[in-house]
Design a protein around this motif. Structure first.
Motif, PDB file in Angstrom:
ATOM      1  N   GLY A 159     -74.376  41.081  47.836  1.00 56.02           N
ATOM      2  CA  GLY A 159     -75.323  41.786  48.692  1.00 56.02           C
ATOM      3  C   GLY A 159     -75.903  43.046  48.096  1.00 56.02           C
ATOM      4  O   GLY A 159     -77.005  43.455  48.454  1.00 56.02           O
ATOM      5  N   ASP A 160     -75.165  43.706  47.212  1.00 51.95           N
ATOM      6  CA  ASP A 160     -75.628  44.955  46.618  1.00 51.95           C
ATOM      7  C   ASP A 160     -75.119  45.005  45.176  1.00 51.95           C
ATOM      8  O   ASP A 160     -73.948  44.704  44.930  1.00 51.95           O
ATOM      9  N   PRO A 161     -75.964  45.371  44.204  1.00 51.53           N
ATOM     10  CA  PRO A 161     -75.540  45.369  42.800  1.00 51.53           C
ATOM     11  C   PRO A 161     -74.241  46.119  42.519  1.00 51.53           C
ATOM     12  O   PRO A 161     -73.429  45.646  41.711  1.00 51.53           O
ATOM     13  N   PRO A 162     -73.986  47.289  43.142  1.00 50.02           N
ATOM     14  CA  PRO A 162     -72.702  47.959  42.877  1.00 50.02           C
ATOM     15  C   PRO A 162     -71.495  47.085  43.205  1.00 50.02           C
ATOM     16  O   PRO A 162     -70.449  47.191  42.550  1.00 50.02           O
ATOM     17  N   ASN A 163     -71.621  46.222  44.216  1.00 50.33           N
ATOM     18  CA  ASN A 163     -70.506  45.340  44.571  1.00 50.33           C
ATOM     19  C   ASN A 163     -70.171  44.373  43.438  1.00 50.33           C
ATOM     20  O   ASN A 163     -69.005  44.029  43.217  1.00 50.33           O
ATOM     21  N   ILE A 164     -71.198  43.916  42.737  1.00 55.09           N
ATOM     22  CA  ILE A 164     -70.978  43.001  41.610  1.00 55.09           C
ATOM     23  C   ILE A 164     -70.207  43.709  40.507  1.00 55.09           C
ATOM     24  O   ILE A 164     -69.290  43.144  39.898  1.00 55.09           O
ATOM     25  N   ILE A 166     -68.181  46.289  40.890  1.00 59.56           N
ATOM     26  CA  ILE A 166     -66.820  46.519  41.384  1.00 59.56           C
ATOM     27  C   ILE A 166     -66.006  45.232  41.319  1.00 59.56           C
ATOM     28  O   ILE A 166     -64.839  45.245  40.905  1.00 59.56           O
ATOM     29  N   ALA A 167     -66.600  44.118  41.727  1.00 58.81           N
ATOM     30  CA  ALA A 167     -65.893  42.836  41.705  1.00 58.81           C
ATOM     31  C   ALA A 167     -65.465  42.473  40.288  1.00 58.81           C
ATOM     32  O   ALA A 167     -64.356  41.978  40.062  1.00 58.81           O
ATOM     33  N   SER A 168     -66.347  42.732  39.326  1.00 59.16           N
ATOM     34  CA  SER A 168     -66.044  42.402  37.939  1.00 59.16           C
ATOM     35  C   SER A 168     -64.886  43.247  37.409  1.00 59.16           C
ATOM     36  O   SER A 168     -63.979  42.743  36.744  1.00 59.16           O
ATOM     37  N   ARG A 169     -64.911  44.537  37.718  1.00 64.22           N
ATOM     38  CA  ARG A 169     -63.886  45.457  37.225  1.00 64.22           C
ATOM     39  C   ARG A 169     -62.532  45.226  37.902  1.00 64.22           C
ATOM     40  O   ARG A 169     -61.484  45.316  37.281  1.00 64.22           O
ATOM     41  N   ALA A 170     -62.571  44.939  39.227  1.00 67.59           N
ATOM     42  CA  ALA A 170     -61.331  44.859  40.001  1.00 67.59           C
ATOM     43  C   ALA A 170     -60.811  43.436  40.146  1.00 67.59           C
ATOM     44  O   ALA A 170     -59.725  43.232  40.691  1.00 67.59           O
ATOM     45  N   GLY A 359     -52.397  49.398  43.489  1.00 70.80           N
ATOM     46  CA  GLY A 359     -53.334  49.269  44.610  1.00 70.80           C
ATOM     47  C   GLY A 359     -53.485  47.842  45.081  1.00 70.80           C
ATOM     48  O   GLY A 359     -54.550  47.257  44.988  1.00 70.80           O
ATOM     49  N   ALA A 360     -52.402  47.260  45.601  1.00 67.99           N
ATOM     50  CA  ALA A 360     -52.419  45.840  45.976  1.00 67.99           C
ATOM     51  C   ALA A 360     -53.498  45.509  46.982  1.00 67.99           C
ATOM     52  O   ALA A 360     -54.050  44.413  46.987  1.00 67.99           O
ATOM     53  N   ASP A 361     -53.824  46.460  47.865  1.00 63.93           N
ATOM     54  CA  ASP A 361     -54.854  46.187  48.872  1.00 63.93           C
ATOM     55  C   ASP A 361     -56.239  46.633  48.423  1.00 63.93           C
ATOM     56  O   ASP A 361     -57.193  46.550  49.191  1.00 63.93           O
ATOM     57  N   HIS A 362     -56.335  47.138  47.185  1.00 60.67           N
ATOM     58  CA  HIS A 362     -57.619  47.526  46.594  1.00 60.67           C
ATOM     59  C   HIS A 362     -58.371  48.568  47.427  1.00 60.67           C
ATOM     60  O   HIS A 362     -59.597  48.639  47.397  1.00 60.67           O
ATOM     61  N   VAL A 363     -57.654  49.392  48.169  1.00 55.52           N
ATOM     62  CA  VAL A 363     -58.313  50.323  49.080  1.00 55.52           C
ATOM     63  C   VAL A 363     -59.252  51.273  48.344  1.00 55.52           C
ATOM     64  O   VAL A 363     -60.327  51.621  48.850  1.00 55.52           O
ATOM     65  N   MET A 364     -58.881  51.697  47.124  1.00 56.03           N
ATOM     66  CA  MET A 364     -59.739  52.623  46.393  1.00 56.03           C
ATOM     67  C   MET A 364     -61.069  51.960  46.024  1.00 56.03           C
ATOM     68  O   MET A 364     -62.123  52.600  46.049  1.00 56.03           O
ATOM     69  N   TRP A 365     -61.011  50.682  45.703  1.00 58.28           N
ATOM     70  CA  TRP A 365     -62.240  49.943  45.388  1.00 58.28           C
ATOM     71  C   TRP A 365     -63.112  49.811  46.631  1.00 58.28           C
ATOM     72  O   TRP A 365     -64.342  49.927  46.550  1.00 58.28           O
ATOM     73  N   TRP A 366     -62.492  49.552  47.786  1.00 58.49           N
ATOM     74  CA  TRP A 366     -63.293  49.426  49.014  1.00 58.49           C
ATOM     75  C   TRP A 366     -63.923  50.769  49.378  1.00 58.49           C
ATOM     76  O   TRP A 366     -65.051  50.822  49.882  1.00 58.49           O
ATOM     77  N   ALA A 367     -63.187  51.851  49.136  1.00 61.33           N
ATOM     78  CA  ALA A 367     -63.744  53.179  49.406  1.00 61.33           C
ATOM     79  C   ALA A 367     -64.956  53.449  48.518  1.00 61.33           C
ATOM     80  O   ALA A 367     -65.980  53.983  48.967  1.00 61.33           O
ATOM     81  N   LEU A 368     -64.845  53.068  47.232  1.00 59.74           N
ATOM     82  CA  LEU A 368     -65.973  53.248  46.306  1.00 59.74           C
ATOM     83  C   LEU A 368     -67.174  52.415  46.757  1.00 59.74           C
ATOM     84  O   LEU A 368     -68.314  52.909  46.770  1.00 59.74           O
TER      85      LEU A 368
END
Length: 432
Positions: A159-164, A166-170, A359-368
């Motif tokens: 939906g948004d380029p930053p998400n792509i 983040i998905a790749s990194r995480a 960060g098993a729940d990836h909360v920092m990634w969701w915050a970003l």
């Protein structure tokens, strides 16, 4: 930031931003002038500005815009946007707020599958015709829709380029984004509608005579070229499929859009010159200049210094760190484009997650993701879709000023970011 070029880059960017806000000089002239100054002070160079994936002009965005503008230009000739305008107004019984709500929800849902820019390019022509039919100002509707596109795009990986990025990194999947971000996006969409109901209350004037006229119209009569419409919709369907199947096909959205535009011109009766006239060339030039200016901040290390300072502030406290990450990302993404910001911040976030135990729940990634995506609504140049809508409005002779957009954007961003902060704290810390 110990060298003079870093400070020169900051001065150029801040000065350009101030001029864009003041609107004393057209934003395209400011962006191109600022880009020239970045090159002149050697904050960046020609190789970095035009060829670097990290700090140069994002040609994927530029050519995606150009391709989709060409496809939209062909579709305009068919009367399909007039058809959709009449259809949507009739379904909403010509009540302005119901019309806005319908368009906002359509935009948010489309932005979850398409990129935000493509969505607003398709929705904006319908909106302009709806407002013309109802004799309403288009600005409130366009502003509400672009904010819905930025919110809706947060829900999915594509939906948004930053998400792509983040998905790749995480190492996150499409379903991960749906499970973690779609629930809060649904809440934010409802909040957006409530806020719009208050912010634009003076816009929702119901005109019984115009409503009666529209209800009597037959939308099918708006279609002027059925053959071209079939060709256009077939190509658009292929383009949308190409976007959605990106993880399988591995074609960049820009390539898909250009292939679609070329195919449509080749198989239809549309004149190439007329199609090219529909391209918002000033908007593309503005993007190019803006990318070069931001690239100057990246090349001189300014963005990196800001990101590292944020990381130092967070430390190893996951709860406070997530709140700080979300809030700071929202602020920074309202000033600089969220794509280079997330690209710079992603490796730093990865280190933070590892330092906190994985960060098993990836909360920092969701915050970003939430901060970067929602912060784009704060200012008129906070997200690519915002700039595109301002260009469309200006070309339609219903310009939206920087401050007109931003005064509403700050309200929406404040509300949505506050709700997102509450969601992150409640889901991952209070109940987690």
């Amino acid at each position: 930031m110990n060298d003079w070029q870093s400070w020169a880059a900051v001065v150029v960017f801040v000065g350009a931003y101030a001029l864009i806000i003041s609107e004393k000089i057209h934003r395209v002239a400011v962006a191109l002038g600022g880009a020239g100054l970045m090159l002149a002070v050697r904050a960046t160079d020609d190789r970095s500005a035009f060829f670097s994936e990290r700090s140069g002009v994002d040609w994927n965005v530029v050519f995606l815009l150009m391709g989709m503008m060409m496809i939209v230009g062909v579709l305009k000739k068919t009367g399909v946007f007039e058809y959709l305008a009449i259809w949507s107004v009739k379904r909403a019984r010509a009540e302005p707020f119901r019309v806005m709500a319908m368009l906002v929800v359509m935009t948010a849902l489309a932005s979850a599958l398409l990129d935000n820019v493509t969505t607003v390019l398709l929705i904006a022509p319908v909106t302009l015709l709806v407002c013309e039919r109802l004799a309403l100002p288009a600005a409130p509707f366009l502003i509400a829709e672009v904010m819905a596109s930025n919110i809706g795009g947060t829900a999915t990986l594509v939906g948004d380029p930053p998400n792509i990025i983040i998905a790749s990194r995480a190492g996150l999947s499409f379903n991960d984004f749906l499970v973690h971000l779609a629930p809060i996006v649904a809440v934010l969409l409802i909040a957006l509608l409530l806020v719009c109901r208050v912010m634009f209350r003076e816009t929702f004037r119901y005109d019984e005579d115009r409503a009666a006229e529209i209800m009597e119209l037959e939308e099918r009569e708006a279609i002027e070229d059925p053959r071209l419409l079939v060709q256009g919709l077939a190509v658009l369907a292929l383009v949308v499929a190409g976007f959605v199947l990106h993880p399988v096909l591995h074609y960049a959205p820009s390539v898909v859009a250009l292939l679609g535009a070329g195919l449509l011109i080749a198989v239809s009766s549309a004149e190439t010159r007329e199609v090219l006239d529909e391209v918002e060339w000033p908007t593309l030039a503005f993007f190019a200049g803006l990318f070069v200016m931001i690239g100057g901040l990246i090349e001189t290390g300014v963005i990196g210094e800001i990101s590292k300072a944020l990381a130092d502030t967070i430390g190893d406290n996951e709860s406070a760190g997530s709140m700080t990450m979300l809030g700071a990302s929202a602020v920074l993404s309202g000033v600089v484009d969220n794509i280079p910001y997330v690209a710079t911040m992603a490796p730093i976030t990865g280190d933070l997650v590892r330092n906190m135990g994985g960060g098993a729940d990836h909360v920092m990634w969701w915050a970003l993701a939430l901060g970067a995506d929602l912060g784009g609504n704060a200012t008129a140049i906070g997200a690519s879709a915002n700039v595109v809508v301002l260009g469309i409005a200006e070309r339609s002779r219903q310009p939206i000023s920087f401050w007109q957009f931003t005064k509403y954007g700050l309200v929406v961003t404040g509300v949505t970011v506050a709700l997102a902060l509450g969601y992150v704290w409640l889901r991952y810390f209070a109940l987690g």
